[in-house]
Design an enzyme around this catalytic site. Structure first.
Site, PDB file in Angstrom:
ATOM      1  N   ASP A  93      34.357 -83.973 -18.574  1.00 37.50           N
ATOM      2  CA  ASP A  93      34.729 -83.402 -19.869  1.00 37.50           C
ATOM      3  C   ASP A  93      36.189 -83.673 -20.227  1.00 37.50           C
ATOM      4  O   ASP A  93      36.531 -83.849 -21.408  1.00 37.50           O
ATOM      5  CB  ASP A  93      34.483 -81.891 -19.870  1.00 37.50           C
ATOM      6  CG  ASP A  93      33.010 -81.542 -20.040  1.00 37.50           C
ATOM      7  OD1 ASP A  93      32.190 -82.484 -20.145  1.00 37.50           O
ATOM      8  OD2 ASP A  93      32.682 -80.346 -20.056  1.00 37.50           O
ATOM      9  N   SER A 128      25.879 -77.405  -7.567  1.00 35.33           N
ATOM     10  CA  SER A 128      26.742 -76.229  -7.673  1.00 35.33           C
ATOM     11  C   SER A 128      28.221 -76.608  -7.785  1.00 35.33           C
ATOM     12  O   SER A 128      28.628 -77.205  -8.777  1.00 35.33           O
ATOM     13  CB  SER A 128      26.487 -75.311  -6.480  1.00 35.33           C
ATOM     14  OG  SER A 128      27.040 -74.035  -6.690  1.00 35.33           O
ATOM     15  N   LYS A 178      22.222 -77.099 -10.457  1.00 32.64           N
ATOM     16  CA  LYS A 178      22.344 -75.675 -10.124  1.00 32.64           C
ATOM     17  C   LYS A 178      23.541 -75.113 -10.869  1.00 32.64           C
ATOM     18  O   LYS A 178      24.682 -75.229 -10.448  1.00 32.64           O
ATOM     19  CB  LYS A 178      22.509 -75.476  -8.621  1.00 32.64           C
ATOM     20  CG  LYS A 178      22.595 -74.003  -8.227  1.00 32.64           C
ATOM     21  CD  LYS A 178      22.781 -73.851  -6.722  1.00 32.64           C
ATOM     22  CE  LYS A 178      22.962 -72.389  -6.359  1.00 32.64           C
ATOM     23  NZ  LYS A 178      24.216 -71.820  -6.918  1.00 32.64           N
TER      24      LYS A 178
END
Length: 444
Positions: free
Chosen positions: A311, A300, A325
């Site tokens: 990224d 999460s 998740k």
């Protein structure tokens, strides 16, 4: 003739519109009829159960069970929380409460002290790990649910509670009268591994995590006598927590440019569920290299941090595949004070990938290596989001990315040497940070 054609065309169009409207009304009526049928079915089952079940049925138990069953049919993370559980969750996420400072567990049905929290009433009174708490204010704990025991020990700061303790090696039971105080749980741990190279671990994203994280970075730089050369950010076993705190942590490292600061986006079905969370423009950490450690229990909010840094090519992700998740739960307070935790959206990393049931793929895979003290037992497989019954499917095309940036070397403290010897993933992360700096120095 021409007017007749126009009139005929208009009549046909009106007829078609009428047919479409009739079909829509029929479908709507069918949907309402279907809902009504299921409600009648539910009432029928409840009535039969209350009348014919072998024992007297508790209405509250029956209804809460029905609610739990309904939510469990959706996904593993939507749930109903009675007021006591809901309040406990809020206290836990706040990271501060009135209590004694004891981490509890159970063994053979007995309430046990796993560890006292440093600088708390329990720690100062001499409560030890392994102590058996057999009574609280004279009432036995045997067979009492651990949550009830926790509630009895927590309370208003300044009030007292007496614990009866059975300790190995002690001939008689011990009694400790403790005065409750404000207990602050720490979700951030920080230390210098070597001059220039820091370790910062986050166990969970609580209300004060972002603030504590920023303070820890300043303390590490001060202890180092200047800017860091590299950082290991440990998110292993971090189950997630508060989204805003994960964003605040990530904000320290990304968003130098106006169009460069997307951290996470969410997309759901309801209005307002589509959002983009971006970093603030302002002071950032120096561009030293970062290694983020993750494993199968990183989930999460911790995956949001790892995914954003990956990224943005701001960190190397090391370890093993994370939990996966990729859903957002909204917590809604019900009229009676109970809580409803409902999955309302999926989240996406800055590159637009959903990690639902997939997880973050490390740039460098390093399994945790532990020397077994006994003959090695068969290893149980790790459980991830994709293994849970009813999990949501992944949406969006995944894109993986690597990265890194600066560091150097110095003598190591014996305690840190021992720590690195036990944790091969941490040792590999430190080696990578040093290697990047050595390479950069050689290229200058």
């Amino acid at each position: 003739m021409f007017k007749t054609r126009i009139i005929l065309t208009a009549v046909i169009l009106l007829a078609l519109v009428g047919v479409l409207l009739a079909n829509m009304v029929q479908r709507m009526a069918h949907l309402h009829q279907s809902d009504a049928e299921y409600l009648r079915l539910f009432k029928e089952v409840v009535a039969i159960t209350k009348q014919s079940y072998v024992e007297q049925v508790d209405d509250k138990k029956l209804m809460t069970g029905a609610i739990n069953g309904m939510l469990a049919a959706l996904d593993p993370h939507s749930s109903y929380m009675p007021a006591t559980s809901y309040d406990e969750m809020k206290v836990h996420m706040a990271g501060a409460f009135g209590g004694l400072g004891i981490q509890l567990g159970t063994k053979d049905g007995n309430l046990m002290v796993e560890a006292p929290i440093e600088d708390t009433p329990a720690f100062r009174a001499g409560i030890l790990a392994g102590d058996h708490i057999w009574s609280i204010d004279g009432k036995p704990t045997k067979g009492v649910p651990i949550n009830d025991c926790v509630s009895r020990m927590r309370g208003t700061p300044g009030t007292s509670v007496t614990l009866g303790i059975l300790r190995e090696g002690s001939k008689e039971p011990l009694s400790f009268k403790l005065v409750r105080a404000i207990i602050k749980t720490k979700s951030v741990k920080a230390k210098l591994l070597e001059p220039g190279y820091a370790y910062l671990g986050i166990s969970e994203f609580q209300e004060r995590t972002g603030e504590d994280f920023e303070r820890a970075l300043k303390t590490l730089a001060a202890d180092n006598g200047g800017p860091l050369k590299g950082l290991v950010l440990d998110l292993r076993y971090n189950p997630g927590g508060l989204l805003d705190q994960a964003i605040r942590v990530t904000n320290s490292f990304v968003g130098e440019g106006l169009n460069d600061g997307l951290i996470v986006s969410t997309k759901g079905r309801s209005a307002g569920s589509e959002r983009e969370m971006t970093a603030n423009i302002g002071d950032k950490q120096p561009h030293y290299p970062i290694v983020v450690l993750i494993n199968g229990a990183s989930a999460s909010a911790s995956e949001i941090v790892a995914g954003a840094l990956q990224d943005h090519k701001r960190a190397v992700i090391m370890g093993t595949q994370s939990f996966g998740k990729g859903s957002v739960q909204s917590v809604i307070t019900l009229r009676n004070g109970d809580g409803l935790k409902l999955t309302t959206a999926r989240y996406y990393t800055p590159s637009g990938r959903s990690i639902q049931a997939k997880g973050i793929t490390p740039d460098i895979t390093v399994e945790f290596a532990k020397k077994p003290a006994q003959p090695e037992k068969k290893k149980m497989p790790e459980i991830r989001e994709q293994d849970l019954d009813g999990h949501m499917q992944q949406v969006g095309a995944p894109k993986d990315a690597p990265a890194a940036s600066e560091p150097s070397a110095a003598p190591m403290d014996p305690k840190e040497q021992e720590l690195l010897g036990k944790d091969n993933q941490l040792a590999r992360a430190l080696d990578l940070l040093k290697g990047v700096n050595l390479l950069k120095a050689g290229l200058k």
